[in-house]
Design a protein around this motif. Structure first.
Motif, PDB file in Angstrom:
ATOM      1  N   ALA A  32       0.822  -1.204   0.000  1.00  0.00           N
ATOM      2  CA  ALA A  32       0.000   0.000   0.000  1.00  0.00           C
ATOM      3  C   ALA A  32       0.858   1.257   0.000  1.00  0.00           C
ATOM      4  CB  ALA A  32      -0.948  -0.004   1.192  1.00  0.00           C
ATOM      5  N   ALA A  33       2.014   1.175   0.643  1.00  0.00           N
ATOM      6  CA  ALA A  33       2.885   2.343   0.747  1.00  0.00           C
ATOM      7  C   ALA A  33       3.448   2.765  -0.597  1.00  0.00           C
ATOM      8  CB  ALA A  33       4.015   2.066   1.734  1.00  0.00           C
ATOM      9  N   THR A  34       3.397   1.898  -1.601  1.00  0.00           N
ATOM     10  CA  THR A  34       3.947   2.221  -2.927  1.00  0.00           C
ATOM     11  C   THR A  34       2.865   2.687  -3.906  1.00  0.00           C
ATOM     12  OG1 THR A  34       3.649  -0.039  -3.771  1.00  0.00           O
ATOM     13  CG2 THR A  34       5.700   0.444  -2.567  1.00  0.00           C
ATOM     14  N   LEU A  35       1.608   2.669  -3.498  1.00  0.00           N
ATOM     15  CA  LEU A  35       0.500   2.974  -4.414  1.00  0.00           C
ATOM     16  C   LEU A  35       0.191   4.463  -4.474  1.00  0.00           C
ATOM     17  CD1 LEU A  35      -2.007   0.111  -3.527  1.00  0.00           C
ATOM     18  CD2 LEU A  35      -0.299   0.161  -5.361  1.00  0.00           C
ATOM     19  N   GLU A  36      -0.264   4.906  -5.641  1.00  0.00           N
ATOM     20  CA  GLU A  36      -0.766   6.270  -5.773  1.00  0.00           C
ATOM     21  C   GLU A  36      -2.160   6.362  -5.140  1.00  0.00           C
ATOM     22  OE1 GLU A  36      -0.751   7.344  -9.844  1.00  0.00           O
ATOM     23  OE2 GLU A  36       1.439   7.236 -10.041  1.00  0.00           O
TER      24      GLU A  36
END
Length: 503
Positions: A32-36
């Motif tokens: 989730a931390a890498t998602l826009e």
């Protein structure tokens, strides 16, 4: 009565708790931390709806486990159901997704099953929930049934077919007449005039939704393959949607010069403003004009049951319309003042002007203004005579003077309802702008979509629902509708119309 096995809330909500944990864990994780943000929105939208669905399913499961078994259930005919079976499931499609409702069935050989739990929940007969029905009703008044289907999909994530949307819309509108029959108004007599008005507009219908004679003409037209429809055939594809309006207006005294004159700014006297506007519409009945007129009178009587106020009926001049209005008023013992829309009279004057003047001739405007003021001063018959006399003096042939003669005929025929001096002095409205605006809003803006062909019940439902929304009554109506649904679908099936519950 047999007591149910008890299930704790924690046991009944395991699925929804697990779904929440899944969402929470994902959002706290590395992926989730890498998602826009848009990707996170999509995830929450999808998984969030699943969480809502599971919460609802868990609640229904809890109610099913805790449902109390009744010793006996008696139907409306006095026939008891003594046999009880558990595990009877039915699907329900809701605004958060599909769930399953599990409940007891009360049975008797040769008789339909009864489900008291369905009645307590006020479940619909069909698979789609009342929430979806309400959403379909709202969206179908805004755009096409296809657009409504897409809007429901976007809003809820629930897929539903176009035909199902139309069916839900029809079901949502069935209590329109009953709602207003039960409505109450606070009668007032504060000096405001009570204004009634009716008008109509054609709606393109499917052949099976046309009146018999029109349907035959339409069928003949459509049988000519690869041939464009003539104007006459296009007319035969329509039914008239009748629209009615009732409103209050504070009288504003005016003179003819306030209507036609050059007054501006502080000197200009504004026309009476419509207040507390109420609309109705119908396309179903062959006598829909008289039905709508009757509904309009019903609403007016709710506002003035003692008939103490001044009733003004604004019309466009159609003879059948005036006859129906006069008959309705006579049946109810109500004194009315019928006023023909001045704009219609003005249009006839302009049409007649082209019998005497060339196109673009500024003298035509002066001539029309002069005749219009004379009509406003109560001289319609004199104006009609002067128009005929002018046509004769100019030696116009029959074709050239046709518009002039038509105008003169109109003024003479409508003269009893062209008493503008009294109307203006009393401060009553003289134009049908309110009803014409209602026709555009209720009918044209939604029903006159290019390429649309309407079924009778679908068109009627959309008209009723648009009227409810325009009147500001939709929320109250839908509560009333759900109460009526409970009475129709559930209470009517049980003895004394009482839904059985545990003592």
């Amino acid at each position: 009565m047999i007591a149910p096995a008890e299930t704790s809330p924690a046991e009944a909500t395991e699925a929804s708790v697990a779904q929440f944990a899944k969402i929470r864990g994902f959002l706290a994780g590395d992926t989730a931390a890498t998602l826009e943000h848009s990707e996170l929105e999509d995830y929450i939208h999808t998984e969030g709806f699943e969480l809502l669905r599971l919460l609802l399913q868990d609640h229904f499961d809890l109610r099913a486990v805790n449902e109390e078994r009744l010793a006996e259930v008696v139907d409306a005919g006095g026939v008891p159901r003594g046999a009880v079976e558990e595990g009877h499931e039915r699907p329900l499609r809701t605004i958060v997704g599909s769930i399953v409702v599990d409940r007891f069935a009360y049975r008797r050989r040769g008789e339909e099953n009864l489900y008291p739990a369905d009645a307590v929940l006020n479940l619909p007969d069909e698979v789609h929930s009342h929430g979806l029905r309400e959403l379909a009703a709202i969206e179908s008044t805004r755009g096409s049934f296809e657009d409504a289907r897409d809007a429901i999909q976007r809003t809820t994530g629930v897929g539903i077919g176009k035909r199902q949307v139309e069916e839900l819309t029809r079901r949502a509108a069935v209590d329109f007449e009953a709602f207003y029959e039960a409505a109450s108004r606070d009668p007032t007599d504060d000096g405001d005039v009570l204004v009634l008005s009716v008008d109509g507009k054609g709606i393109v219908m499917r052949p099976d939704a046309l009146r018999p004679a029109t349907a035959q003409a339409a069928a003949k037209a459509t049988s000519k393959l690869n041939t464009r429809l003539s104007k006459g055939e296009k007319r035969n594809r329509k039914r008239i949607a009748e629209v009615g309006a009732v409103y209050d207006a504070t009288p504003v005294g005016r003179a003819a010069s306030d209507i036609i004159g050059r007054k501006n700014g502080a000197d200009k006297v504004e026309a009476p403003k419509a207040k507390n506007k109420w609309l109705t519409a119908s396309v179903v009945d062959d006598a829909s004009a008289s039905e709508v007129i009757s509904a309009v009178f019903e609403e007016a009587e709710r506002r003035d049951p003692a008939h103490t106020r001044t009733w003004v009926v604004l019309v466009d001049g159609a003879k059948h319309q005036i006859d129906c209005i006069e008959a309705e008023a006579a049946d109810r013992g109500i004194e009315i003042r019928i006023v023909v829309d001045f704009v219609h009279a003005l249009e006839y004057l302009w049409s007649s002007a082209w019998s005497f003047f060339g196109e673009g001739d500024p003298a035509a405007e002066e001539w029309v203004a002069e005749k219009a003021i004379a009509v406003l001063e109560g001289k319609a018959s004199t104006v009609a005579a002067s128009i005929r006399r002018k046509a004769t003096c100019l030696g116009l042939d029959a074709r050239t003077r046709q518009n002039a003669d038509t105008c003169a005929d109109y003024l003479l025929a409508k003269a009893p309802h062209l008493d503008y001096p009294t109307t203006l002095a009393q401060g009553w409205p003289i134009a049908t702008g309110v009803i014409e605006g209602a026709v555009r809003h209720l009918v044209k803006d939604r029903m006159d979509v290019t390429g649309a062909r309407w079924g009778l019940e679908g068109a009627e439902a959309v008209l009723k629902l648009r009227a409810l929304r325009s009147n500001g009554d939709f929320e109250s109506y839908f509560k009333f509708h759900l109460t009526r649904e409970r009475q129709r679908v559930h209470e009517a099936r049980y003895a004394d119309a009482v839904i059985p519950t545990a003592a």
